[in-house]
Write an enzyme that holds these catalytic residues in place. Structure first.
Site, PDB file in Angstrom:
ATOM      1  N   PRO A 271      -2.621  -6.312  -0.192  1.00  0.00           N
ATOM      2  CG  PRO A 271      -0.801  -7.756  -0.276  1.00  0.00           C
ATOM      3  CD  PRO A 271      -1.407  -6.579  -0.974  1.00  0.00           C
TER       4      PRO A 271
ATOM      5  CE1 TYR B  23      -1.315   2.058   6.695  1.00  0.00           C
ATOM      6  CE2 TYR B  23      -1.488   0.523   8.534  1.00  0.00           C
ATOM      7  CZ  TYR B  23      -0.784   1.035   7.460  1.00  0.00           C
ATOM      8  OH  TYR B  23       0.456   0.527   7.149  1.00  0.00           O
TER       9      TYR B  23
ATOM     10  CG  ASN C  66      -3.036   1.552  -0.596  1.00  0.00           C
ATOM     11  OD1 ASN C  66      -1.897   1.096  -0.513  1.00  0.00           O
ATOM     12  ND2 ASN C  66      -3.685   2.042   0.451  1.00  0.00           N
TER      13      ASN C  66
ATOM     14  CG  HIS D 102       7.059  -0.982   0.495  1.00  0.00           C
ATOM     15  ND1 HIS D 102       7.092   0.381   0.295  1.00  0.00           N
ATOM     16  CD2 HIS D 102       6.029  -1.196   1.374  1.00  0.00           C
ATOM     17  CE1 HIS D 102       6.150   0.956   1.035  1.00  0.00           C
ATOM     18  NE2 HIS D 102       5.485   0.022   1.690  1.00  0.00           N
TER      19      HIS D 102
ATOM     20  CD  GLU E   2       2.975   4.606  -5.134  1.00  0.00           C
ATOM     21  OE1 GLU E   2       3.645   5.169  -6.025  1.00  0.00           O
ATOM     22  OE2 GLU E   2       3.486   4.020  -4.181  1.00  0.00           O
TER      23      GLU E   2
ATOM     24  CG  LEU F 213      -5.309   4.490   3.520  1.00  0.00           C
ATOM     25  CD1 LEU F 213      -5.496   3.076   4.019  1.00  0.00           C
ATOM     26  CD2 LEU F 213      -6.596   5.264   3.614  1.00  0.00           C
ATOM     27  CB  SER F 214       0.332   5.835   6.370  1.00  0.00           C
ATOM     28  OG  SER F 214       1.031   4.898   5.565  1.00  0.00           O
TER      29      SER F 214
ATOM     30  NE  ARG G  40       5.525   0.987   7.153  1.00  0.00           N
ATOM     31  CZ  ARG G  40       4.726  -0.073   7.214  1.00  0.00           C
ATOM     32  NH1 ARG G  40       4.032  -0.430   6.156  1.00  0.00           N
ATOM     33  NH2 ARG G  40       4.607  -0.771   8.327  1.00  0.00           N
TER      34      ARG G  40
HETATM   35  C1  DQA Z   1      -0.007   1.540   2.873  1.00  0.00           C
HETATM   36  C2  DQA Z   1       1.459   1.730   3.304  1.00  0.00           C
HETATM   37  C3  DQA Z   1       2.245   0.432   3.151  1.00  0.00           C
HETATM   38  O1  DQA Z   1       3.589   0.629   3.566  1.00  0.00           O
HETATM   39  C4  DQA Z   1       1.633  -0.670   3.981  1.00  0.00           C
HETATM   40  O2  DQA Z   1       2.309  -1.879   3.776  1.00  0.00           O
HETATM   41  C5  DQA Z   1       0.161  -0.818   3.744  1.00  0.00           C
HETATM   42  C6  DQA Z   1      -0.653   0.386   3.602  1.00  0.00           C
HETATM   43  C7  DQA Z   1      -0.864   2.800   3.122  1.00  0.00           C
HETATM   44  O3  DQA Z   1      -1.961   2.864   2.584  1.00  0.00           O
HETATM   45  O4  DQA Z   1      -0.444   3.688   3.884  1.00  0.00           O
HETATM   46  O5  DQA Z   1      -0.377  -1.932   3.755  1.00  0.00           O
HETATM   47  O6  DQA Z   1      -0.026   1.277   1.475  1.00  0.00           O
END
Ligand code: DQA
Length: 148
Positions: free
Chosen positions: A10, A23, A74, A80, A98, A101-102, A111
């Site tokens: 999502p 991001y 991703n 979560h 897994e 990006l962050s 998170r």
């Molecule tokens: C994410 C980190 C998740 O916590 C967040 O909900 C995202 C992006 C990332 O790529 O850093 O939608 O998966």
């Protein structure tokens, strides 16, 4: 030829516009293009899927896992709490990497926990779009050599 599935969950369809400080400025279409280009260089195939719905990702895994050798995921916020996605990853019986990006461990507490991490070979978190390419490079070699 080895095939790898690349799943994005999502809100990842809004990359580029979405919180670029966290991001990055790269769009999902650009990431997918870079993944396809690296796959071509590595001599492997990729099947990509982004959805804002967990069930669509589960359907995609069920349909494509039997012909694949690994999964890059991703899961966005499903990371979560997305237990049906986690179970589909287990049922796929494939090595899972897994990607985030962050750096999910350096952000809000909610998170920090990933329900995907325990069923993955490993996690790449915080390296931006390059994380997808590192994951693909790992899986391509892992599929060829059968060991880390
Ligand atoms: C994410 C980190 C998740 O916590 C967040 O909900 C995202 C992006 C990332 O790529 O850093 O939608 O998966």
């Amino acid at each position: 030829m080895h095939t790898f599935l690349v799943l994005n969950g999502p809100n990842l369809n809004t990359l580029g516009k979405r919180d670029p400080k966290v991001y990055g400025k790269v769009t999902l279409a650009q990431i997918e293009q870079r993944v396809r280009a690296r796959a071509k260089e590595l001599g492997v195939q990729v099947e990509l899927c982004q959805s804002n719905q967990e069930g669509v990702l589960v359907d995609f895994l069920q349909a494509n896992a039997p012909q694949a050798q690994g999964v890059i995921v991703n899961a966005g916020a499903l990371t979560h709490y997305g237990l049906s996605l986690r179970e589909a990853l287990v049922d796929a019986k494939l090595p899972v990497v897994e990607v985030h990006l962050s750096n999910i461990h350096a952000r809000e507490e909610w998170r920090n926990k990933s329900v995907v991490a325990p069923v993955a070979v490993g996690q790449i978190s915080g390296l931006g779009w390059q994380g997808y390419l590192f994951a693909l490079e790992f899986l391509a070699r892992y599929a060829k050599e059968g060991s880390k």
